[in-house]
Design an enzyme around this catalytic site. Structure first.
Site, short mmCIF file in Angstrom:
data_model
loop_
_atom_site.label_atom_id
_atom_site.label_comp_id
_atom_site.label_asym_id
_atom_site.label_seq_id
_atom_site.Cartn_x
_atom_site.Cartn_y
_atom_site.Cartn_z
N LYS A 14 -7.03 35.74 -83.26
CA LYS A 14 -6.76 34.29 -83.36
C LYS A 14 -6.94 33.56 -82.04
CE LYS A 14 -3.64 34.63 -87.28
NZ LYS A 14 -2.30 34.36 -87.80
N SER A 16 -6.01 43.23 -96.63
CA SER A 16 -5.73 41.78 -96.63
C SER A 16 -5.67 41.23 -98.06
CB SER A 16 -6.84 41.03 -95.87
OG SER A 16 -6.68 39.65 -96.07
N ASP A 66 -1.18 28.14 -89.70
CA ASP A 66 0.01 29.00 -89.74
C ASP A 66 1.30 28.17 -89.70
OD1 ASP A 66 -1.21 31.46 -90.01
OD2 ASP A 66 -1.44 31.75 -87.86
N GLY A 125 7.43 36.79 -95.13
CA GLY A 125 6.32 35.89 -94.82
C GLY A 125 5.24 35.78 -95.89
N ALA A 184 7.74 35.35 -78.83
CA ALA A 184 7.01 34.34 -78.05
C ALA A 184 5.54 34.71 -77.95
CB ALA A 184 7.64 34.20 -76.66
N GLY A 185 5.05 35.42 -78.97
CA GLY A 185 3.63 35.79 -79.00
C GLY A 185 2.82 34.71 -79.71
N GLY A 186 1.64 35.10 -80.18
CA GLY A 186 0.73 34.14 -80.79
C GLY A 186 1.31 33.45 -82.02
N ARG A 245 12.22 39.25 -76.18
CA ARG A 245 12.52 40.46 -75.39
C ARG A 245 12.12 40.25 -73.93
NH1 ARG A 245 9.29 45.64 -77.42
NH2 ARG A 245 7.58 44.29 -76.82
N THR A 246 10.91 39.75 -73.71
CA THR A 246 10.47 39.41 -72.35
C THR A 246 10.80 37.93 -72.12
OG1 THR A 246 8.67 40.98 -72.68
CG2 THR A 246 8.50 39.51 -70.77
N ARG A 286 8.33 34.94 -71.16
CA ARG A 286 7.40 34.39 -72.17
C ARG A 286 8.09 33.32 -73.01
NH1 ARG A 286 4.22 38.70 -75.59
NH2 ARG A 286 2.69 37.03 -75.77
#
Ligand code: NDP
Length: 283
Positions: A66, A15, A103, A240, A129-131, A153-154, A157
């Site tokens: 998170k 990190s 974030d 990022g 579409a995740g966290g 992809r899914t 979500r």
């Protein structure tokens, strides 16, 4: 007195948060110390409480904790509550833990201020579409885009994410297969873990409007798979690292009440990144 902070995650050895925050301490003339702490899903709540019991003033929370951090906090900021994720915990002296998320604001500052790409009236695509995707939807819509389309992809979500924020602005969603039918986008944000897993995204070649920005929330030495793909299709690219820096500056402001002037320190921040990249290549 020195205010003590740490970042809790797994893995955590690489990190960059400790050197970034130490630099912020120097820039703002605050005496702080910043550590790295590894946890597991089982130990995470105890690790947070122990840090507080030992005099910690706060901590950052990174992957994969998170969402778990929501449950550890006694109170959440409205943004953390909407995002369903906490990356910054402020530890009050009376024992209360208050969870924040920085974030979304970090991403926005990087795109709009550092990269000079205002989102107002632009067509924006959010891939994933995740966290991480969920954490940035509210701030992205708050910037007033003409459209924010979520693709995943899914597909379910993506649809659920758009549904959750339907009242906040012009948001829509689909699976990857129907993306080719959409008009081109001015800004495309990759919020999937695909780049780091060495997997490419099945996105159409017609994605980018002229002069579009392709932004990968992931960062790696050189191009990521996504930024390399986008560069070949004529887009301007960014990864990022700037988001990492800006979310850290917002976290520092939550704890210390002063936001470091990141703009004054880009040379040193880039040097931190370069030395971490070369250390990684050696290990
Ligand atoms: P999650 O595991 O919560 O979400 C992963 C997402 O990526 C899902 O939408 C998943 O789709 C999608 N995905 C994964 N692999 C593929 C693939 N091969 N093809 C297509 N879609 C894929 O991860 P996070 O949301 O927490 O993090 C995502 C990324 O954002 C990470 O790379 C992380 O490092 C980065 N990040 C960077 C930050 C910064 O400060 N720069 C801050 C926060 C995150 P599906 O639903 O179909 O499984």
């Amino acid at each position: 007195m020195i205010n003590r902070y740490t970042v809790i995650g797994n893995p955590i050895a690489h990190s960059l948060s400790p050197p970034i925050h130490e630099l912020f301490g120097e820039l703002t003339q605050r005496r702080i110390a910043y550590d790295r702490t590894e946890a597991t899903a089982e130990t995470f709540p105890d690790v947070v409480r122990r840090w507080q019991a030992e005099g910690g003033r706060g901590c950052n929370v990174t992957m994969p904790f998170k969402e778990l951090a929501l449950e550890v906090c006694d109170r959440l900021s409205p943004a953390a509550e909407r995002a369903g994720s906490v990356n910054t915990i402020l530890m009050h002296r009376d024992g209360r833990l208050v969870g924040h998320t920085t974030d979304g604001t970090g991403l926005l500052t990087d795109i709009e201020r550092n990269l000079r790409r205002p989102l107002a009236d632009r067509r924006v695509l959010l891939v994933g579409a995740g966290g991480a995707a969920r954490a940035v939807v509210e701030p992205l819509l708050g910037a007033g885009p003409a459209a924010l389309h979520v693709v995943n992809r899914t597909e379910e979500r993506a649809l659920a994410l758009a549904e959750a924020f339907a009242g906040d602005g012009p948001i829509s969603a689909s699976g990857t297969a129907s993306l080719a039918a959409e008009a081109p986008f001015d800004i495309v944000v990759n919020a999937t873990g695909a780049s780091l897993a060495g997997e490419s995204l099945a996105l159409p070649d017609t994605l980018f409007a002229p002069g579009a920005l392709a932004y990968d929330m992931a960062y790696a030495p050189g191009d990521t798979l996504f930024t390399a793909w986008a560069r070949e299709r004529g887009a301007d690219v960014a990864d990022g690292f700037g988001m990492l820096v800006e979310q850290a500056a917002d976290a520092f402001a939550v704890w210390e009440g002063v936001r470091p002037k990141t703009r004054m320190a880009w040379g040193r921040l880039r040097a931190l990144r370069d030395s971490a990249d070369s250390a990684r290549r050696e290990t």
